[in-house]
Design a protein around this motif. Structure first.
Motif, PDB file in Angstrom:
ATOM      1  N   ALA A 128     -43.000  30.922   4.060  1.00 46.57           N
ATOM      2  CA  ALA A 128     -42.080  31.842   3.403  1.00 46.57           C
ATOM      3  C   ALA A 128     -40.927  32.198   4.339  1.00 46.57           C
ATOM      4  N   THR A 129     -39.768  32.382   3.755  1.00 46.67           N
ATOM      5  CA  THR A 129     -38.615  32.791   4.544  1.00 46.67           C
ATOM      6  C   THR A 129     -38.480  34.305   4.479  1.00 46.67           C
ATOM      7  N   LYS A 130     -37.623  34.860   5.316  1.00 44.97           N
ATOM      8  CA  LYS A 130     -37.411  36.307   5.329  1.00 44.97           C
ATOM      9  C   LYS A 130     -36.696  36.713   4.033  1.00 44.97           C
ATOM     10  N   PRO A 131     -36.961  37.924   3.548  1.00 44.40           N
ATOM     11  CA  PRO A 131     -36.263  38.397   2.352  1.00 44.40           C
ATOM     12  C   PRO A 131     -34.760  38.536   2.612  1.00 44.40           C
ATOM     13  N   MET A 132     -33.990  38.376   1.568  1.00 45.02           N
ATOM     14  CA  MET A 132     -32.544  38.517   1.659  1.00 45.02           C
ATOM     15  C   MET A 132     -32.205  39.979   1.932  1.00 45.02           C
ATOM     16  N   THR A 133     -31.332  40.219   2.887  1.00 47.77           N
ATOM     17  CA  THR A 133     -30.921  41.580   3.208  1.00 47.77           C
ATOM     18  C   THR A 133     -29.812  42.021   2.253  1.00 47.77           C
ATOM     19  N   LYS A 134     -29.525  43.326   2.270  1.00 54.35           N
ATOM     20  CA  LYS A 134     -28.458  43.840   1.416  1.00 54.35           C
ATOM     21  C   LYS A 134     -27.121  43.200   1.789  1.00 54.35           C
ATOM     22  N   THR A 135     -26.872  43.019   3.078  1.00 54.33           N
ATOM     23  CA  THR A 135     -25.624  42.395   3.525  1.00 54.33           C
ATOM     24  C   THR A 135     -25.496  40.979   2.989  1.00 54.33           C
ATOM     25  N   GLN A 136     -26.596  40.213   3.040  1.00 49.64           N
ATOM     26  CA  GLN A 136     -26.576  38.844   2.521  1.00 49.64           C
ATOM     27  C   GLN A 136     -26.393  38.842   1.004  1.00 49.64           C
ATOM     28  N   LEU A 137     -27.049  39.790   0.317  1.00 49.12           N
ATOM     29  CA  LEU A 137     -26.921  39.888  -1.135  1.00 49.12           C
ATOM     30  C   LEU A 137     -25.494  40.248  -1.528  1.00 49.12           C
ATOM     31  N   VAL A 138     -24.901  41.189  -0.817  1.00 55.16           N
ATOM     32  CA  VAL A 138     -23.506  41.572  -1.094  1.00 55.16           C
ATOM     33  C   VAL A 138     -22.584  40.378  -0.882  1.00 55.16           C
ATOM     34  N   ALA A 196     -20.004  34.861  -5.611  1.00 60.28           N
ATOM     35  CA  ALA A 196     -20.171  34.492  -7.023  1.00 60.28           C
ATOM     36  C   ALA A 196     -19.105  35.131  -7.903  1.00 60.28           C
ATOM     37  N   MET A 197     -18.689  36.362  -7.561  1.00 58.76           N
ATOM     38  CA  MET A 197     -17.668  37.068  -8.349  1.00 58.76           C
ATOM     39  C   MET A 197     -16.246  36.683  -7.937  1.00 58.76           C
ATOM     40  N   GLU A 198     -16.136  35.948  -6.848  1.00 62.96           N
ATOM     41  CA  GLU A 198     -14.831  35.636  -6.253  1.00 62.96           C
ATOM     42  C   GLU A 198     -14.063  36.923  -5.999  1.00 62.96           C
ATOM     43  N   ALA A 199     -14.769  37.877  -5.375  1.00 64.27           N
ATOM     44  CA  ALA A 199     -14.186  39.184  -5.059  1.00 64.27           C
ATOM     45  C   ALA A 199     -14.475  39.484  -3.593  1.00 64.27           C
ATOM     46  N   ASP A 200     -13.964  40.627  -3.128  1.00 59.67           N
ATOM     47  CA  ASP A 200     -14.234  41.007  -1.744  1.00 59.67           C
ATOM     48  C   ASP A 200     -15.579  41.729  -1.645  1.00 59.67           C
ATOM     49  N   LYS A 201     -16.040  41.902  -0.418  1.00 60.90           N
ATOM     50  CA  LYS A 201     -17.355  42.505  -0.192  1.00 60.90           C
ATOM     51  C   LYS A 201     -17.388  43.977  -0.595  1.00 60.90           C
ATOM     52  N   LYS A 202     -16.260  44.653  -0.507  1.00 62.84           N
ATOM     53  CA  LYS A 202     -16.202  46.070  -0.894  1.00 62.84           C
ATOM     54  C   LYS A 202     -16.477  46.216  -2.386  1.00 62.84           C
ATOM     55  N   THR A 203     -15.911  45.357  -3.192  1.00 57.97           N
ATOM     56  CA  THR A 203     -16.137  45.371  -4.636  1.00 57.97           C
ATOM     57  C   THR A 203     -17.579  45.010  -4.961  1.00 57.97           C
ATOM     58  N   ALA A 204     -18.111  44.031  -4.270  1.00 56.61           N
ATOM     59  CA  ALA A 204     -19.492  43.606  -4.495  1.00 56.61           C
ATOM     60  C   ALA A 204     -20.469  44.718  -4.113  1.00 56.61           C
ATOM     61  N   THR A 205     -20.192  45.414  -3.014  1.00 62.59           N
ATOM     62  CA  THR A 205     -21.040  46.535  -2.601  1.00 62.59           C
ATOM     63  C   THR A 205     -21.010  47.642  -3.641  1.00 62.59           C
TER      64      THR A 205
END
Length: 96
Positions: free
Chosen positions: A2-12, A18-27
């Protein structure tokens, strides 16, 4: 293995990509979804995430439990627990 779970930073970062947006919008989008789910489930409702599953709150009745250290039976008060039912589509994608 098993690999490590995805962190919030990686998810953002993945959402931003995927949204073709900046990280601030994704957060902001992720925080809004999290807040909505938390508020709805805390009020006794349920939230269905299509393709992922259903998150809901279930009440557990008062019951007898055993203290593992002493073996003594004690009374546990009724409480609420958050449950999640996984969608068939997600199960199939993992097993298929």
């Amino acid at each position: 293995m098993a690999t490590k779970p995805m962190t919030k930073t990686q998810l953002v970062a993945a959402i931003a990509d995927a949204m073709e947006a900046d990280k601030k919008t994704a957060t902001a989008a992720l925080d809004a979804v999290t807040d909505i789910i938390t508020r709805e489930v805390a009020n006794g409702g349920a939230v269905t995430l299509p393709g992922v599953g259903k998150i809901f709150c279930r009440e557990r009745p008062a019951r007898q439990v055993r203290n593992p250290a002493t073996g003594e039976m004690i009374e546990k008060d009724a409480d609420k627990v958050v449950k999640m039912t996984i969608a068939k589509a997600l199960k199939d994608s993992v097993n298929g």
